[in-house]
Write a protein that holds these residues in place. Structure first.
Motif, PDB file in Angstrom:
ATOM      1  N   UNK A   1       0.756  -1.315  -0.129  1.00  0.00           N
ATOM      2  CA  UNK A   1      -0.515  -0.491  -0.044  1.00  0.00           C
ATOM      3  C   UNK A   1       1.030   1.701  -0.325  1.00  0.00           C
ATOM      4  N   UNK A   2       0.410   2.157  -0.758  1.00  0.00           N
ATOM      5  CA  UNK A   2       1.646   3.454  -1.030  1.00  0.00           C
ATOM      6  C   UNK A   2       0.401   4.618  -0.730  1.00  0.00           C
ATOM      7  N   UNK A   3       0.415   6.066  -0.978  1.00  0.00           N
ATOM      8  CA  UNK A   3      -0.826   6.689  -1.043  1.00  0.00           C
ATOM      9  C   UNK A   3      -0.603   7.308  -2.065  1.00  0.00           C
ATOM     10  N   UNK A   4      -1.448   8.074  -2.608  1.00  0.00           N
ATOM     11  CA  UNK A   4      -2.761   7.840  -3.902  1.00  0.00           C
ATOM     12  C   UNK A   4      -1.718   8.641  -4.884  1.00  0.00           C
ATOM     13  N   UNK A   5      -1.232   9.588  -4.485  1.00  0.00           N
ATOM     14  CA  UNK A   5      -0.395  10.324  -5.290  1.00  0.00           C
ATOM     15  C   UNK A   5       0.668  11.699  -4.699  1.00  0.00           C
ATOM     16  N   UNK A   6       1.297  12.326  -5.276  1.00  0.00           N
ATOM     17  CA  UNK A   6       2.130  12.860  -4.734  1.00  0.00           C
ATOM     18  C   UNK A   6       1.347  14.242  -4.742  1.00  0.00           C
ATOM     19  N   UNK A   7       1.881  14.992  -3.696  1.00  0.00           N
ATOM     20  CA  UNK A   7       1.182  16.504  -3.156  1.00  0.00           C
ATOM     21  C   UNK A   7      -0.118  16.388  -3.780  1.00  0.00           C
ATOM     22  N   UNK A   8      -0.514  15.303  -3.522  1.00  0.00           N
ATOM     23  CA  UNK A   8      -2.687  15.180  -4.064  1.00  0.00           C
ATOM     24  C   UNK A   8      -2.290  15.125  -5.019  1.00  0.00           C
TER      25      UNK A   8
ATOM     26  N   UNK B   1      -2.706  13.405  -8.640  1.00  0.00           N
ATOM     27  CA  UNK B   1      -3.316  11.654  -9.869  1.00  0.00           C
ATOM     28  C   UNK B   1      -2.995  11.907 -10.888  1.00  0.00           C
ATOM     29  N   UNK B   2      -2.406  12.708 -11.296  1.00  0.00           N
ATOM     30  CA  UNK B   2      -2.163  12.852 -13.030  1.00  0.00           C
ATOM     31  C   UNK B   2      -1.013  11.470 -12.921  1.00  0.00           C
ATOM     32  N   UNK B   3      -0.962  10.371 -13.706  1.00  0.00           N
ATOM     33  CA  UNK B   3      -0.257   9.849 -14.434  1.00  0.00           C
ATOM     34  C   UNK B   3       1.285   9.813 -15.129  1.00  0.00           C
ATOM     35  N   UNK B   4       1.003  10.977 -15.696  1.00  0.00           N
ATOM     36  CA  UNK B   4       2.210  11.628 -16.309  1.00  0.00           C
ATOM     37  C   UNK B   4       3.455  11.333 -15.770  1.00  0.00           C
ATOM     38  N   UNK B   5       4.845  10.784 -16.101  1.00  0.00           N
ATOM     39  CA  UNK B   5       5.296  10.101 -15.525  1.00  0.00           C
ATOM     40  C   UNK B   5       6.722   9.648 -16.499  1.00  0.00           C
ATOM     41  N   UNK B   6       7.746  10.986 -15.236  1.00  0.00           N
ATOM     42  CA  UNK B   6       9.428  11.510 -16.380  1.00  0.00           C
ATOM     43  C   UNK B   6       9.249  10.189 -16.467  1.00  0.00           C
TER      44      UNK B   6
ATOM     45  N   UNK C   1      20.031  28.787 -19.478  1.00  0.00           N
ATOM     46  CA  UNK C   1      19.409  28.596 -20.125  1.00  0.00           C
ATOM     47  C   UNK C   1      18.511  27.316 -20.456  1.00  0.00           C
ATOM     48  N   UNK C   2      18.897  26.281 -19.468  1.00  0.00           N
ATOM     49  CA  UNK C   2      18.845  24.951 -19.648  1.00  0.00           C
ATOM     50  C   UNK C   2      17.360  24.931 -19.153  1.00  0.00           C
ATOM     51  N   UNK C   3      16.304  24.012 -19.617  1.00  0.00           N
ATOM     52  CA  UNK C   3      14.787  23.860 -19.455  1.00  0.00           C
ATOM     53  C   UNK C   3      14.905  23.665 -18.284  1.00  0.00           C
ATOM     54  N   UNK C   4      14.072  24.081 -16.983  1.00  0.00           N
ATOM     55  CA  UNK C   4      13.387  23.362 -16.482  1.00  0.00           C
ATOM     56  C   UNK C   4      12.526  22.744 -15.781  1.00  0.00           C
ATOM     57  N   UNK C   5      11.550  22.827 -16.706  1.00  0.00           N
ATOM     58  CA  UNK C   5      10.071  22.043 -17.165  1.00  0.00           C
ATOM     59  C   UNK C   5      10.139  20.642 -17.275  1.00  0.00           C
ATOM     60  N   UNK C   6       9.078  20.363 -17.712  1.00  0.00           N
ATOM     61  CA  UNK C   6       8.615  19.093 -18.274  1.00  0.00           C
ATOM     62  C   UNK C   6       8.938  17.858 -16.912  1.00  0.00           C
ATOM     63  N   UNK C   7       8.928  18.162 -16.330  1.00  0.00           N
ATOM     64  CA  UNK C   7       9.066  17.142 -15.017  1.00  0.00           C
ATOM     65  C   UNK C   7       7.770  16.538 -14.109  1.00  0.00           C
ATOM     66  N   UNK C   8       7.613  15.380 -14.833  1.00  0.00           N
ATOM     67  CA  UNK C   8       5.499  14.784 -14.086  1.00  0.00           C
ATOM     68  C   UNK C   8       6.418  13.099 -13.317  1.00  0.00           C
ATOM     69  N   UNK C   9       5.397  13.638 -12.237  1.00  0.00           N
ATOM     70  CA  UNK C   9       6.366  12.726 -11.154  1.00  0.00           C
ATOM     71  C   UNK C   9       4.653  11.324 -10.928  1.00  0.00           C
TER      72      UNK C   9
ATOM     73  N   UNK D   1       2.014   4.509  -7.227  1.00  0.00           N
ATOM     74  CA  UNK D   1       1.965   3.476  -7.007  1.00  0.00           C
ATOM     75  C   UNK D   1       3.194   2.953  -8.665  1.00  0.00           C
ATOM     76  N   UNK D   2       3.526   3.691  -9.637  1.00  0.00           N
ATOM     77  CA  UNK D   2       4.305   3.213 -10.393  1.00  0.00           C
ATOM     78  C   UNK D   2       5.439   3.502 -10.090  1.00  0.00           C
ATOM     79  N   UNK D   3       6.388   3.477  -9.531  1.00  0.00           N
ATOM     80  CA  UNK D   3       7.240   3.164  -7.999  1.00  0.00           C
ATOM     81  C   UNK D   3       7.541   1.833  -8.859  1.00  0.00           C
ATOM     82  N   UNK D   4       6.417   0.721  -8.584  1.00  0.00           N
ATOM     83  CA  UNK D   4       6.748  -0.218  -8.598  1.00  0.00           C
ATOM     84  C   UNK D   4       6.841  -0.759  -9.372  1.00  0.00           C
ATOM     85  N   UNK D   5       6.387  -0.168 -10.663  1.00  0.00           N
ATOM     86  CA  UNK D   5       6.963  -1.165 -12.320  1.00  0.00           C
ATOM     87  C   UNK D   5       8.149   0.127 -12.377  1.00  0.00           C
TER      88      UNK D   5
END
Length: 473
Positions: free
Chosen positions: A33-40, A42-47, A276-284, A288-292
């Motif tokens: 069992x793990x928490x349902x999301x990071x910082x509440x 529920x977006x499943x997009x994962x970097x 000028x390095x891009x700092x965007x585009x991080x999706x957690x 539960x995806x950590x298990x995969x």
């Protein structure tokens, strides 16, 4: 007499069945069992699903990582361990297949005179016409033994070996993730150090100009030698900063060279693009995806599955084992008779063995297997917890330093303006030289701090990717 034999057979059967009794233990079950999301969220997009070549979009950096994945000694050691695990699978598979051996041998012996064989030998010597030319045993044939895997003990051990082989592959993937992360972090550190060195060199030039101006002011009797000394001391202090940074550059380059498995050489890098390095585009994604995606979690999961199978193997040791043995060949006391049909011999046997008295060794092995399975459960749960906390920490770091960078950038702009203003005021005798010195020092410190914050941002970007399980694909 027949009744006694029946009772003996009955008692033997009861004792044999009692020997097969397995001590009772309770196995610990893992908690996934793990928490349902990071910082509440529920977006499943994962970097973690992004290949590292895309995530680190820098030709110099990707070339370094490619070199490291070919040459890194630690990684190559792990690859050899994977091969050894594969060989263990091959060995386990062979244990539940029949063993067939070829035999050939010759034997000659001399029995004692007062033994039955010796008596017959003496009799033959007394009648030489009846005596064979050779005394011995000459044989050629094949023997087979096969332990019947009735309780699937051997096949279960093979499955455990397969799982451990797969876990070594996940261990390799986790090492690749760490190598990619370490090289990326060190590469960004090099870029930051280059920019710090450039800022220091710019400040050295500015402070040189300021020192020359103060010397002119002293010659005009507008300031004293004290002002000249203070400006010169600050210039020397700034010059001294560059040597520590140059040493850091050498050490960081060689840290990358070590990871790349090569001797010291310059590291090619695009220093100018640092800010000028891009700092965007991080999706957690979701926890539960950590298990995969996390190789270390998958490795712990496979180790746990193997440990559970080890308990089954240890449990099967309490049950009777069955073995078939067979042999066929040619056997004669005279080598001239070996290849005759009359020399044909064969044997076939079957036995069943079960532990009866003093089963402490297999009982201890059974209890130890269960304790190791419990350890594997705790290790698995701990790996999930560590992974979750790493993601939370790095996401917080990435967010906070992003805001910190924006704040510090405004401070740098203000202090740059203040440096120009203080120099102008000093020339018109409306500001003290102390104000000029302090403003220059504050401006230099703020620029270096801005680069350090940018580096921490990039470090968080690398570590978020690694914590999510990216970098090995």
């Amino acid at each position: 007499m027949k009744t006694t034999a029946k009772y003996l057979m009955l008692l033997t059967s009861i004792a044999w069945l009692a020997a097969c009794k397995v001590p009772a233990i309770v196995s610990k079950q893992e908690n996934k069992n793990v928490p349902s999301g990071f910082n509440n969220s529920t977006d499943t997009s994962n970097s973690a699903t992004i290949p590292w070549r895309t995530y680190f979009n820098d030709a110099y950096l990707t070339a370094l990582i490619d070199t490291a994945l070919r040459n890194n000694q630690e990684l190559n050691i792990v690859l050899r361990e994977i091969e050894m695990s594969n060989n263990e699978v091959m060995a386990r598979k062979g244990e539940y297949l029949p063993f067939v051996q070829l035999r050939a041998g010759a034997l000659t012996d001399k029995s004692g005179k007062n033994t039955w064989n010796g008596f017959n030998e003496e009799d033959l010597k007394a009648n030489p016409d009846k005596a064979p030319k050779y005394y011995g045993d000459f044989m050629i044939g094949a023997a087979m033994s096969w332990e019947l895997d009735v309780w699937k003990k051997l096949r279960t051990a093979k499955k455990a070996a397969v799982l451990r082989y797969l876990s070594t592959i996940e261990g390799k993937n986790f090492l690749i993730t760490n190598i990619v992360g370490e090289i990326a972090g060190s590469y960004y550190e090099l870029m930051a150090l280059d920019n710090m060195l450039a800022i220091i060199e710019q400040n050295i030039e500015l402070q040189n100009n300021a020192l020359e101006l103060v010397k002119l002011e002293k010659n005009a009797a507008k300031v004293t030698q004290l002002a000249v000394n203070r400006f010169e001391a600050q210039l020397l202090n700034t010059k001294n900063l560059q040597y520590a940074i140059k040493q850091q550059i050498v050490e960081t380059e060689n840290r990358i060279n070590l990871l790349a498995g090569r001797y010291p050489q310059p590291i090619l890098r695009n220093t100018a693009s640092f800010n000028q390095l891009n700092m965007d585009g991080i999706f957690a994604g979701i926890p539960s995806q950590l298990l995969i995606h996390r190789p270390d979690i998958r490795q712990a999961e496979l180790e746990l599955a193997a440990a559970k199978l080890d308990v089954q193997v240890a449990r099967a040791n309490f049950l009777p084992s069955f073995r078939l043995t067979a042999g066929v060949g040619l056997d004669a006391f005279n080598p001239a008779f070996v290849f005759r049909p009359s020399a044909l011999m064969y044997e076939l046997a079957a036995d069943a063995v079960a532990p009866l008295i003093n089963r402490r060794a297999i009982t201890a092995a059974y209890f130890n297997a269960n304790e190791k399975q419990t350890q594997a459960v705790f290790n698995y749960e701990r790996s999930i917890l560590i992974a979750h906390l790493e993601v939370v920490n790095q996401l917080s770091k990435w967010s906070n330093y992003k805001q910190s960078y924006d704040t510090k950038a405004k401070e740098v702009d203000i202090l740059n303006q203040s440096t120009v203003i203080s120099n102008n005021l000093f020339r018109s005798a409306r500001a003290d030289y102390i104000e000029v010195l302090l403003t220059q020092r504050e401006a230099l410190d703020s620029k270096i701090e801005l680069i350090e914050i940018k580096l921490k941002q990039l470090d968080a970007k690398v570590n978020v990717y690694k914590a999510l399980g990216g970098g090995w694909n």
